[in-house]
Each structure stands twice: as structure tokens, then as C-alpha cells.
Write a protein that holds these residues in place. Structure first.
Motif, PDB file in Angstrom:
ATOM      1  N   PHE A  68       0.757  -1.098   0.090  1.00 18.36           N
ATOM      2  CA  PHE A  68       0.199  -0.022  -0.096  1.00 18.36           C
ATOM      3  C   PHE A  68       0.905   1.210  -0.116  1.00 18.36           C
ATOM      4  CE2 PHE A  68      -3.013   3.087   2.328  1.00 18.36           C
ATOM      5  CZ  PHE A  68      -3.744   3.217   1.245  1.00 18.36           C
ATOM      6  N   SER A  69       2.009   1.251   0.627  1.00 13.68           N
ATOM      7  CA  SER A  69       2.736   2.408   0.620  1.00 13.68           C
ATOM      8  C   SER A  69       3.267   2.856  -0.478  1.00 13.68           C
ATOM      9  CB  SER A  69       3.906   2.236   1.773  1.00 13.68           C
ATOM     10  OG  SER A  69       4.868   1.164   1.003  1.00 13.68           O
ATOM     11  N   MET A  70       3.705   1.810  -1.768  1.00 14.45           N
ATOM     12  CA  MET A  70       3.994   2.086  -2.994  1.00 14.45           C
ATOM     13  C   MET A  70       2.680   2.823  -3.780  1.00 14.45           C
ATOM     14  SD  MET A  70       6.002  -1.639  -3.659  1.00 14.45           S
ATOM     15  CE  MET A  70       6.450  -1.233  -5.263  1.00 14.45           C
ATOM     16  N   VAL A  71       1.413   2.275  -3.353  1.00 17.19           N
ATOM     17  CA  VAL A  71       0.376   2.992  -4.057  1.00 17.19           C
ATOM     18  C   VAL A  71       0.489   4.532  -3.999  1.00 17.19           C
ATOM     19  CG1 VAL A  71      -2.139   3.428  -3.961  1.00 17.19           C
ATOM     20  CG2 VAL A  71      -1.155   1.105  -3.625  1.00 17.19           C
ATOM     21  N   LYS A  72       0.839   4.998  -2.728  1.00 21.83           N
ATOM     22  CA  LYS A  72       0.925   6.511  -2.478  1.00 21.83           C
ATOM     23  C   LYS A  72       2.159   6.969  -3.355  1.00 21.83           C
ATOM     24  CE  LYS A  72      -0.441   5.728   2.231  1.00 21.83           C
ATOM     25  NZ  LYS A  72      -0.004   5.964   3.215  1.00 21.83           N
TER      26      LYS A  72
ATOM     27  N   TYR B 225       1.638   9.751  -6.554  1.00 22.51           N
ATOM     28  CA  TYR B 225       1.982  11.131  -6.345  1.00 22.51           C
ATOM     29  C   TYR B 225       3.108  11.233  -7.617  1.00 22.51           C
ATOM     30  CZ  TYR B 225       5.000  14.827  -4.395  1.00 22.51           C
ATOM     31  OH  TYR B 225       5.462  16.077  -4.292  1.00 22.51           O
ATOM     32  N   THR B 226       3.427  10.177  -8.171  1.00 22.71           N
ATOM     33  CA  THR B 226       4.337  10.507  -9.429  1.00 22.71           C
ATOM     34  C   THR B 226       3.861  10.187 -10.708  1.00 22.71           C
ATOM     35  OG1 THR B 226       5.192   8.294  -9.098  1.00 22.71           O
ATOM     36  CG2 THR B 226       6.405   9.989  -8.151  1.00 22.71           C
ATOM     37  N   LYS B 227       2.762   9.613 -10.891  1.00 21.94           N
ATOM     38  CA  LYS B 227       2.190   9.140 -12.098  1.00 21.94           C
ATOM     39  C   LYS B 227       0.625   9.652 -12.245  1.00 21.94           C
ATOM     40  CE  LYS B 227       4.944   5.378 -13.252  1.00 21.94           C
ATOM     41  NZ  LYS B 227       4.992   3.812 -13.637  1.00 21.94           N
ATOM     42  N   GLU B 228       0.239   9.614 -13.530  1.00 18.32           N
ATOM     43  CA  GLU B 228      -1.148  10.282 -13.746  1.00 18.32           C
ATOM     44  C   GLU B 228      -2.090   8.793 -13.721  1.00 18.32           C
ATOM     45  OE1 GLU B 228      -3.854  12.153 -17.095  1.00 18.32           O
ATOM     46  OE2 GLU B 228      -1.985  13.425 -16.396  1.00 18.32           O
TER      47      GLU B 228
ATOM     48  N   ALA C 218      -8.459   7.882   2.371  1.00 20.15           N
ATOM     49  CA  ALA C 218      -7.805   8.935   2.264  1.00 20.15           C
ATOM     50  C   ALA C 218      -7.137   9.187   1.003  1.00 20.15           C
ATOM     51  CB  ALA C 218      -6.645   8.774   3.470  1.00 20.15           C
ATOM     52  N   ILE C 219      -6.826   8.065   0.476  1.00 22.47           N
ATOM     53  CA  ILE C 219      -6.480   7.981  -0.982  1.00 22.47           C
ATOM     54  C   ILE C 219      -7.326   8.529  -2.054  1.00 22.47           C
ATOM     55  CG2 ILE C 219      -5.990   6.597  -3.081  1.00 22.47           C
ATOM     56  CD1 ILE C 219      -3.409   6.655  -1.344  1.00 22.47           C
ATOM     57  N   ILE C 220      -8.772   8.236  -1.686  1.00 25.49           N
ATOM     58  CA  ILE C 220      -9.601   8.559  -2.816  1.00 25.49           C
ATOM     59  C   ILE C 220      -9.942  10.000  -2.459  1.00 25.49           C
ATOM     60  CG2 ILE C 220     -12.284   8.411  -3.002  1.00 25.49           C
ATOM     61  CD1 ILE C 220     -11.808   5.518  -2.057  1.00 25.49           C
ATOM     62  N   ARG C 221      -9.635  10.566  -1.396  1.00 23.93           N
ATOM     63  CA  ARG C 221     -10.100  12.018  -0.968  1.00 23.93           C
ATOM     64  C   ARG C 221      -8.753  12.800  -1.784  1.00 23.93           C
ATOM     65  NH1 ARG C 221     -10.258  11.447   4.206  1.00 23.93           N
ATOM     66  NH2 ARG C 221      -8.119  11.949   4.346  1.00 23.93           N
ATOM     67  N   ASN C 222      -7.540  12.314  -1.557  1.00 25.20           N
ATOM     68  CA  ASN C 222      -6.470  13.175  -1.944  1.00 25.20           C
ATOM     69  C   ASN C 222      -6.128  13.169  -3.413  1.00 25.20           C
ATOM     70  OD1 ASN C 222      -6.057  13.897   0.647  1.00 25.20           O
ATOM     71  ND2 ASN C 222      -4.942  12.121   1.035  1.00 25.20           N
TER      72      ASN C 222
END
Length: 209
Positions: free
Chosen positions: A36-40, A44-47, A68-72
């Protein structure tokens, strides 16, 4: 082209899905992660247009982290691709903001259709789940009880069923140990049992865990 990130624990799942979509006219698997940490990092780096993620992904301790991912990352749609019971987890996932839920027993073609549809703005639940949700109001109280479990109660129940103690669960979820005890008492009440063994057995019978 719809840019997809696949987040799953198992290399065979990555290989199978990448192979299937290799020459797809609308879908490109542009990233594969196993934690999951790699998801963030990827978001952050790719579209990324669509994130396909297993609820059992390493590092994902709570659906609230997914919220939080969905919100951000509002431009990224999320599809849960999991072996957890749709009947239990799909409604709560949708409440959390997930755009679709596909069970791992479904054909990969079904996953492809879901990716396209959520990219177009639709919310995806299979027909069986829709029917089950529609029938809830017609069921008696005892049958409905387990459907009233909150996201957090389901998470606590899952950890209890895996043998975790209250203090371990509080550490994983970042909650006070007394709060975990409160959730445990609520679960005993809602599932109409009096001890942990019966609670776990009831959860397995109802396919909650």
C-alpha cells in the motif's frame, strides 16, 4: 488510453492481468505494486486513471486509509478487486468512495468492463449484490444484523478472527485499546453471541471473514 495501477500481493495476479491487457485497445497497466505504501508513491508521481486494489494488500490496515487516497487523488477512480465476500464488503467499500467492486472469481473480462465504466463515471456493483441489497429490507431482524456492521467493526472482527489480541489490533488501527474492546462488545451484541469463539464461528458462517 485508460492508465491503470494494479495493487496486489501476488505476482501471479500481476502477470495474469498484465498479459490479458497487453494489447487492449482502451486499457494500459502502467504500474504494478505489491504494498500500500507504494500506491501512494505511484499516485504522487504518475497520472493514474484507475487504481485496481485488493483489500488484503500488504500495508493496508484499514479501509479508512483507502478513503484518504480517494479524497486526496480525486481524479483516480478506485476498483476493489478482492476475494472478500461482495455481500459484506462491497456496500461498505462503495460508502468509502470506491467506484467499483469486482470479486476475484470473476472473469478478467469483467474487470476490464468495470475499469472502462468507472473511468466513464459509473459505479459498479454486480447484479447479485444489487439484488441482495434490495432484499435487505424484506429480511427479518436476525438476518439483517450482520449487514449493519460498520467498516470499523468488520475490520476489528477480521483481526479478531485471525487471532490478534485487542492490544495488537489497537496498534494496527491506531485506536485506543478500550475502543477495540467497545467494538468487540458491539460485535458480540450484533451477532448475538457471548464469547470470542462463537463470534469467530458466526462470522465465518456468514462469510464476513
Amino acid at each position: 488510453m485508460i492508465k491503470v495501477c494494479l495493487a496486489d500481493n501476488y505476482p501471479v495476479v500481476h502477470f495474469g492481468i498484465k498479459s490479458y491487457f497487453k494489447d487492449h485497445s482502451e486499457i494500459a497497466i502502467v504500474s504494478n505494486v505489491g504494498n500500500f505504501s507504494m500506491v501512494k508513491d505511484v499516485l504522487y508521481t504518475k497520472e493514474i486513471d484507475v487504481l485496481v486494489l485488493d483489500l488484503d494488500l500488504d500495508g493496508l490496515s484499514s479501509i479508512y486509509e483507502l478513503k484518504a487516497i480517494i479524497r486526496n487523488y480525486t481524479k483516480t477512480k478506485v476498483i476493489v478487486f478482492s476475494s472478500y465476500s461482495e455481500q459484506i464488503y462491497a456496500p461498505n467499500a462503495i460508502k468509502a468512495g470506491v467506484a467499483g467492486y469486482v470479486h476475484k472469481t470473476a472473469k478478467i473480462e469483467t474487470l476490464g468492463i468495470a475499469i472502462i465504466r468507472v473511468f466513464q463515471g459509473q459505479t459498479i456493483l454486480n447484479d447479485t449484490i444489487k439484488k441482495n441489497l434490495a432484499l435487505i429490507a424484506k429480511q427479518n431482524k436476525s438476518e439483517r444484523l450482520y449487514r449493519k456492521l460498520s467498516n470499523r467493526e468488520i475490520e476489528v472482527l477480521r483481526y479478531l478472527s485471525s487471532g490478534k489480541k485487542n492490544n495488537e489490533i489497537s496498534s494496527i488501527l491506531g485506536l485506543n485499546e478500550k475502543t477495540i474492546s467497545t467494538y468487540k462488545l458491539r460485535l458480540l451484541t450484533k451477532l448475538n453471541v457471548t464469547n470470542l469463539v462463537d463470534l469467530v464461528n458466526k462470522a465465518k458462517t456468514l462469510e464476513i471473514v
